[in-house]
Design a protein around this motif. Structure first.
Motif, PDB file in Angstrom:
ATOM      1  N   ALA A 390       0.829  -1.205   0.000  1.00  0.00           N
ATOM      2  CA  ALA A 390       0.000   0.000   0.000  1.00  0.00           C
ATOM      3  C   ALA A 390       0.866   1.259   0.000  1.00  0.00           C
ATOM      4  O   ALA A 390       0.593   2.223  -0.723  1.00  0.00           O
ATOM      5  CB  ALA A 390      -0.915  -0.004   1.226  1.00  0.00           C
ATOM      6  N   ALA A 391       1.936   1.244   0.800  1.00  0.00           N
ATOM      7  CA  ALA A 391       2.793   2.421   0.890  1.00  0.00           C
ATOM      8  C   ALA A 391       3.536   2.696  -0.416  1.00  0.00           C
ATOM      9  O   ALA A 391       3.857   3.843  -0.727  1.00  0.00           O
ATOM     10  CB  ALA A 391       3.790   2.254   2.032  1.00  0.00           C
ATOM     11  N   LEU A 392       3.787   1.628  -1.184  1.00  0.00           N
ATOM     12  CA  LEU A 392       4.523   1.766  -2.435  1.00  0.00           C
ATOM     13  C   LEU A 392       3.613   1.643  -3.658  1.00  0.00           C
ATOM     14  O   LEU A 392       4.090   1.360  -4.763  1.00  0.00           O
ATOM     15  CB  LEU A 392       5.623   0.705  -2.520  1.00  0.00           C
ATOM     16  N   ALA A 393       2.329   1.883  -3.462  1.00  0.00           N
ATOM     17  CA  ALA A 393       1.367   1.707  -4.553  1.00  0.00           C
ATOM     18  C   ALA A 393       1.736   2.543  -5.775  1.00  0.00           C
ATOM     19  O   ALA A 393       1.649   2.077  -6.923  1.00  0.00           O
ATOM     20  CB  ALA A 393      -0.041   2.063  -4.073  1.00  0.00           C
ATOM     21  N   GLY A 394       2.149   3.785  -5.555  1.00  0.00           N
ATOM     22  CA  GLY A 394       2.527   4.645  -6.681  1.00  0.00           C
ATOM     23  C   GLY A 394       3.725   4.092  -7.429  1.00  0.00           C
ATOM     24  O   GLY A 394       3.759   4.108  -8.666  1.00  0.00           O
ATOM     25  N   ALA A 395       4.711   3.598  -6.692  1.00  0.00           N
ATOM     26  CA  ALA A 395       5.901   3.032  -7.325  1.00  0.00           C
ATOM     27  C   ALA A 395       5.558   1.788  -8.122  1.00  0.00           C
ATOM     28  O   ALA A 395       6.047   1.584  -9.241  1.00  0.00           O
ATOM     29  CB  ALA A 395       6.940   2.700  -6.253  1.00  0.00           C
ATOM     30  N   LEU A 396       4.698   0.941  -7.561  1.00  0.00           N
ATOM     31  CA  LEU A 396       4.313  -0.288  -8.265  1.00  0.00           C
ATOM     32  C   LEU A 396       3.559   0.030  -9.546  1.00  0.00           C
ATOM     33  O   LEU A 396       3.711  -0.663 -10.564  1.00  0.00           O
ATOM     34  CB  LEU A 396       3.467  -1.166  -7.341  1.00  0.00           C
ATOM     35  N   GLU A 397       2.776   1.093  -9.517  1.00  0.00           N
ATOM     36  CA  GLU A 397       2.081   1.512 -10.735  1.00  0.00           C
ATOM     37  C   GLU A 397       3.076   1.998 -11.784  1.00  0.00           C
ATOM     38  O   GLU A 397       2.924   1.700 -12.981  1.00  0.00           O
ATOM     39  CB  GLU A 397       1.074   2.617 -10.407  1.00  0.00           C
ATOM     40  N   ARG A 398       4.100   2.724 -11.354  1.00  0.00           N
ATOM     41  CA  ARG A 398       5.114   3.203 -12.293  1.00  0.00           C
ATOM     42  C   ARG A 398       5.954   2.066 -12.855  1.00  0.00           C
ATOM     43  O   ARG A 398       6.573   2.194 -13.917  1.00  0.00           O
ATOM     44  CB  ARG A 398       6.021   4.230 -11.600  1.00  0.00           C
ATOM     45  N   LEU A 399       5.989   0.921 -12.156  1.00  0.00           N
ATOM     46  CA  LEU A 399       6.756  -0.226 -12.633  1.00  0.00           C
ATOM     47  C   LEU A 399       6.001  -1.057 -13.670  1.00  0.00           C
ATOM     48  O   LEU A 399       6.605  -1.885 -14.343  1.00  0.00           O
ATOM     49  CB  LEU A 399       7.139  -1.124 -11.452  1.00  0.00           C
ATOM     50  N   ALA A 400       4.699  -0.842 -13.796  1.00  0.00           N
ATOM     51  CA  ALA A 400       3.885  -1.659 -14.699  1.00  0.00           C
ATOM     52  C   ALA A 400       4.426  -1.686 -16.129  1.00  0.00           C
ATOM     53  O   ALA A 400       4.501  -2.762 -16.749  1.00  0.00           O
ATOM     54  CB  ALA A 400       2.430  -1.183 -14.670  1.00  0.00           C
ATOM     55  N   PRO A 401       4.826  -0.532 -16.723  1.00  0.00           N
ATOM     56  CA  PRO A 401       5.366  -0.590 -18.093  1.00  0.00           C
ATOM     57  C   PRO A 401       6.624  -1.448 -18.208  1.00  0.00           C
ATOM     58  O   PRO A 401       6.859  -2.067 -19.251  1.00  0.00           O
ATOM     59  CB  PRO A 401       5.667   0.884 -18.407  1.00  0.00           C
ATOM     60  N   PHE A 402       7.422  -1.501 -17.152  1.00  0.00           N
ATOM     61  CA  PHE A 402       8.631  -2.297 -17.199  1.00  0.00           C
ATOM     62  C   PHE A 402       8.302  -3.787 -17.162  1.00  0.00           C
ATOM     63  O   PHE A 402       9.009  -4.603 -17.753  1.00  0.00           O
ATOM     64  CB  PHE A 402       9.544  -1.919 -16.032  1.00  0.00           C
ATOM     65  N   CYS A 403       7.233  -4.129 -16.456  1.00  0.00           N
ATOM     66  CA  CYS A 403       6.775  -5.523 -16.467  1.00  0.00           C
ATOM     67  C   CYS A 403       6.326  -5.913 -17.870  1.00  0.00           C
ATOM     68  O   CYS A 403       6.653  -6.998 -18.366  1.00  0.00           O
ATOM     69  CB  CYS A 403       5.643  -5.719 -15.464  1.00  0.00           C
ATOM     70  N   ALA A 431      11.574   4.356 -10.130  1.00  0.00           N
ATOM     71  CA  ALA A 431      10.143   4.209  -9.857  1.00  0.00           C
ATOM     72  C   ALA A 431       9.839   4.392  -8.372  1.00  0.00           C
ATOM     73  O   ALA A 431       8.716   4.757  -7.999  1.00  0.00           O
ATOM     74  CB  ALA A 431       9.654   2.835 -10.325  1.00  0.00           C
ATOM     75  N   PHE A 432      10.828   4.162  -7.516  1.00  0.00           N
ATOM     76  CA  PHE A 432      10.639   4.309  -6.072  1.00  0.00           C
ATOM     77  C   PHE A 432      11.032   5.694  -5.576  1.00  0.00           C
ATOM     78  O   PHE A 432      11.079   5.934  -4.377  1.00  0.00           O
ATOM     79  CB  PHE A 432      11.451   3.244  -5.330  1.00  0.00           C
ATOM     80  N   ASP A 433      11.321   6.588  -6.512  1.00  0.00           N
ATOM     81  CA  ASP A 433      11.732   7.939  -6.192  1.00  0.00           C
ATOM     82  C   ASP A 433      10.689   8.915  -6.708  1.00  0.00           C
ATOM     83  O   ASP A 433      10.651   9.224  -7.907  1.00  0.00           O
ATOM     84  CB  ASP A 433      13.088   8.229  -6.809  1.00  0.00           C
ATOM     85  N   PRO A 434       9.806   9.430  -5.870  1.00  0.00           N
ATOM     86  CA  PRO A 434       8.738  10.325  -6.343  1.00  0.00           C
ATOM     87  C   PRO A 434       9.232  11.575  -7.054  1.00  0.00           C
ATOM     88  O   PRO A 434       8.498  12.154  -7.859  1.00  0.00           O
ATOM     89  CB  PRO A 434       8.003  10.697  -5.041  1.00  0.00           C
ATOM     90  N   GLN A 435      10.483  11.974  -6.797  1.00  0.00           N
ATOM     91  CA  GLN A 435      11.009  13.184  -7.417  1.00  0.00           C
ATOM     92  C   GLN A 435      11.826  12.918  -8.672  1.00  0.00           C
ATOM     93  O   GLN A 435      12.378  13.835  -9.275  1.00  0.00           O
ATOM     94  CB  GLN A 435      11.883  13.955  -6.427  1.00  0.00           C
ATOM     95  N   ALA A 436      11.902  11.644  -9.101  1.00  0.00           N
ATOM     96  CA  ALA A 436      12.685  11.315 -10.263  1.00  0.00           C
ATOM     97  C   ALA A 436      12.038  11.837 -11.543  1.00  0.00           C
ATOM     98  O   ALA A 436      10.817  11.920 -11.636  1.00  0.00           O
ATOM     99  CB  ALA A 436      12.882   9.798 -10.370  1.00  0.00           C
ATOM    100  N   THR A 437      12.858  12.167 -12.534  1.00  0.00           N
ATOM    101  CA  THR A 437      12.346  12.593 -13.831  1.00  0.00           C
ATOM    102  C   THR A 437      11.810  11.383 -14.569  1.00  0.00           C
ATOM    103  O   THR A 437      12.478  10.343 -14.644  1.00  0.00           O
ATOM    104  CB  THR A 437      13.480  13.234 -14.654  1.00  0.00           C
ATOM    105  N   PRO A 438      10.607  11.434 -15.120  1.00  0.00           N
ATOM    106  CA  PRO A 438      10.036  10.295 -15.837  1.00  0.00           C
ATOM    107  C   PRO A 438      10.915   9.871 -17.006  1.00  0.00           C
ATOM    108  O   PRO A 438      11.639  10.676 -17.596  1.00  0.00           O
ATOM    109  CB  PRO A 438       8.681  10.831 -16.339  1.00  0.00           C
ATOM    110  N   VAL A 439      10.858   8.567 -17.338  1.00  0.00           N
ATOM    111  CA  VAL A 439      11.611   8.039 -18.458  1.00  0.00           C
ATOM    112  C   VAL A 439      11.117   8.675 -19.742  1.00  0.00           C
ATOM    113  O   VAL A 439       9.916   8.779 -19.981  1.00  0.00           O
ATOM    114  CB  VAL A 439      11.456   6.510 -18.543  1.00  0.00           C
ATOM    115  N   ALA A 440      12.056   9.133 -20.592  1.00  0.00           N
ATOM    116  CA  ALA A 440      11.688   9.768 -21.858  1.00  0.00           C
ATOM    117  C   ALA A 440      11.813   8.787 -23.006  1.00  0.00           C
ATOM    118  O   ALA A 440      12.571   7.846 -22.927  1.00  0.00           O
ATOM    119  CB  ALA A 440      12.567  10.977 -22.104  1.00  0.00           C
TER     120      ALA A 440
END
Length: 440
Positions: A390-403, A431-440
Motif C-alpha cells: 500500500a505504501a509503495l502503490a505509486g511506485a508499483l504503478e510506475r513499474l507496470a510498463p517495465f513488467c 520508480a521508487f523515487d517520487p522526485q525522479a524525472t520520468p523516463v523519456a
C-alpha cells in the motif's frame, strides 16, 4: 521509450545527494554520530579534489593545480576535520574500509600521501588485517610504478584506474590523451605487487564515440584481465559543470548510438565471462562482488557495490558525503566554504538530512532491487511494520510498463529483475523515487 540504459552514479544514496537542501549540517551530523552504536564499524571516504588537467567530461568539484605543494593547506584542514569528528566518535574498532577519491589522489606527492595515511591512522585507527578494503582512484597520467609501490607499502590493496576511452579521437575531444601502454604498465605492476582487486573505469556517451571504436576499447581492456570493469554514462550538463562547456554537443552520440555502444560492450563482456553485477558494474566470477551477488550478500555503499555489509560511512574533505544511520550529510561544495568552516573549528557539513519512515521504506526497496535483483513486499512489510504494498502503490504503478517490457517480473508479492532489466536498472530504481524525472 528508452529503457535499456544505466548509470551507476544514481541512487548511491536515497534521496539523491544532489537534492540535499542546505541546512544545519553540523547539527545533523553531530546528532547522527552521537547516536551510533558504540563499537560499530565505520568506513572512511577521503576526497582529494586536486588535479593537474581538466578533463572536459568532468562532473566533480575539483581544484585545478600544477604543484602538489598547493595541497598542503587543504591537508592541514583535512586533519582538523578528522580531529573534530574523532572527538565525537570515541573509541572505534580498527577501520576496515578506506577509500581515497577525487580529483586525482595521486596528485599528492609520496610524502604527502604517507603523512595523510599516518594522520588517518592516528585519528581513527586503520586496520592492518588481510581482509581490509583500502581503495584509491588513480588517474594513470598522474601515477607510475613507484606510486603503486608506495601505495602498496602504505596498505592500499585495491585500485580503480580511470581509462574512460582508448580511442585517440575521443581522448582528444575530452582533453584526456592517455596512451594504452600507460594503463597497461600500471595494470602489470599492480598484479606484480599483489593488489587483490583492480577496476578499470570506462565512460559511455563521450563525444565522437562509436560502437566500433568503443568495442575495440572494451576488447583491449578485457585483454588486461582486470577483476572489475565499470561502464559509466556521460551526462552532458554544461550549465552545471564548466569543463563540459568545451564539448561540442553535436559530437555526442545520440540515444540510438549510445544503445548500440552499450549492446556491443555487453556482448563482449558476456563473451569474456564477466558477470554483470548491475548499474554498469562487471566483475570476473572469482571476484568478491560476483561471489557476494551469488551468495545474496551484495550491498551498495557511497562508492558503489561492495561485498561488505552495509554500515556507516564518513566522508572527509570538500564535497564529501556521509551516511550515518538514517542521516545523510554533505560537506561544503566549495573549497572556500570548507576552509572557512574548519578555520572556525566547525564541522564543514553544509547540508544534513534524516530520512523519515516512508523514505526509509523507499531506500530499502531500492537497495533490494539494486543488490538482490528482487523485492519481497511481504518481507519489506515485516521489516518496517507496515503494508509495503500500500505504501509503495505509486511506485508499483510506475513499474507496470517495465513488467510489460520484460524488464521486471511480478509473482504475487515478489518482483524480480530480468537479465534485460539489469540494463534498465536505473529506471526501475527511479520508480521508487517520487522526485525522479520520468523516463523519456
Amino acid at each position: 521509450m528508452q529503457y535499456h540504459d544505466h548509470d551507476g552514479s544514481h541512487y548511491l544514496t536515497y534521496p539523491d545527494a544532489a537534492r540535499l537542501a542546505t541546512g544545519d549540517g553540523p547539527a545533523a551530523l553531530t546528532r547522527a554520530l552521537a547516536e551510533r552504536s558504540p563499537g560499530a564499524p565505520l568506513a572512511l571516504h577521503v576526497r582529494l579534489p586536486f588535479c593537474r588537467q581538466a578533463c572536459r567530461f568532468c562532473a566533480s568539484q575539483r581544484v585545478p593545480s600544477r604543484d602538489s605543494r598547493q595541497a598542503d593547506p587543504y591537508l592541514t584542514r583535512l586533519d582538523r576535520e578528522m580531529v573534530l569528528v574523532s572527538r565525537l566518535l570515541g573509541r572505534l574498532p580498527a577501520v576496515q574500509r578506506l577509500h581515497w577519491g577525487g580529483g586525482a589522489p595521486a596528485f599528492l606527492s609520496l610524502d604527502q600521501m604517507g603523512d595523510l595515511f599516518d594522520r588517518l591512522d592516528a585519528r581513527f585507527g586503520l586496520s592492518g588485517a588481510r581482509g581490509r578494503d583500502f581503495s584509491i582512484e588513480i588517474d594513470p597520467r598522474e601515477a607510475d610504478v613507484f606510486t603503486l609501490r608506495h601505495l602498496q607499502a602504505l596498505g592500499f590493496n585495491r585500485l580503480s584506474l580511470g581509462v574512460q576511452e582508448l580511442d585517440l579521437r575521443v581522448q582528444k575531444a575530452i582533453n584526456r590523451v592517455q596512451p594504452r601502454v600507460l594503463t597497461e604498465s600500471l595494470v602489470d605492476e599492480a598484479e606484480r605487487l599483489g593488489f587483490h582487486s583492480l577496476n578499470l573505469d570506462l565512460i559511455v556517451g563521450l563525444p565522437l564515440q562509436t560502437p566500433r571504436g568503443f568495442g575495440e576499447t572494451v576488447e583491449q581492456v578485457i585483454a588486461m584481465t582486470p577483476a572489475r570493469i565499470t561502464l559509466r554514462r556521460y551526462a552532458h550538463l554544461p550549465e552545471r559543470y564548466r569543463p563540459q562547456r568545451e564539448i561540442d554537443a553535436e559530437d555526442l552520440p545520440d540515444a540510438a548510438t549510445r544503445l548500440a555502444i552499450l549492446e556491443a560492450a555487453r556482448e563482449r563482456l558476456d563473451d569474456a565471462g564477466y558477470v554483470h553485477i548491475g548499474l554498469g558494474q562487471f566483475a570476473r566470477p572469482d571476484d568478491s562482488l560476483a561471489q557476494a551477488l551469488g551468495e545474496g550478500r551484495l550491498a551498495r555503499g557511497l562508492q558503489g557495490y561492495t561485498h561488505y555489509p552495509p554500515g556507516d560511512q564518513l566522508g572527509l574533505g570538500v564535497a564529501a558525503l556521509s551516511r550515518v544511520g538514517d542521516t545523510l550529510a554533505r560537506n561544503a561544495l566549495s573549497l572556500a566554504d570548507y576552509e572557512a568552516a574548519l578555520d572556525a573549528s566547525q564541522l564543514p557539513a553544509s547540508a544534513g538530512y534524516r530520512l523519515d519512515a516512508v523514505e526509509r521504506l523507499h531506500r530499502d526497496a531500492i537497495e533490494a532491487l539494486a543488490c538482490r535483483r528482487e523485492l519481497d513486499l511481504a518481507a519489506l512489510s515485516q521489516a518496517h511494520g507496515l503494508d509495503a504494498g500500500a505504501a509503495l502503490a505509486g511506485a508499483l504503478e510506475r513499474l507496470a510498463p517495465f513488467c510489460r517490457a520484460g524488464l521486471l517480473e511480478r509473482h504475487g508479492q515478489c518482483l524480480r529483475v530480468t537479465p534485460d532489466g539489469l540494463w534498465g536498472l536505473t529506471h526501475l530504481l527511479a520508480a521508487f523515487d517520487p522526485q525522479a524525472t520520468p523516463v523519456a
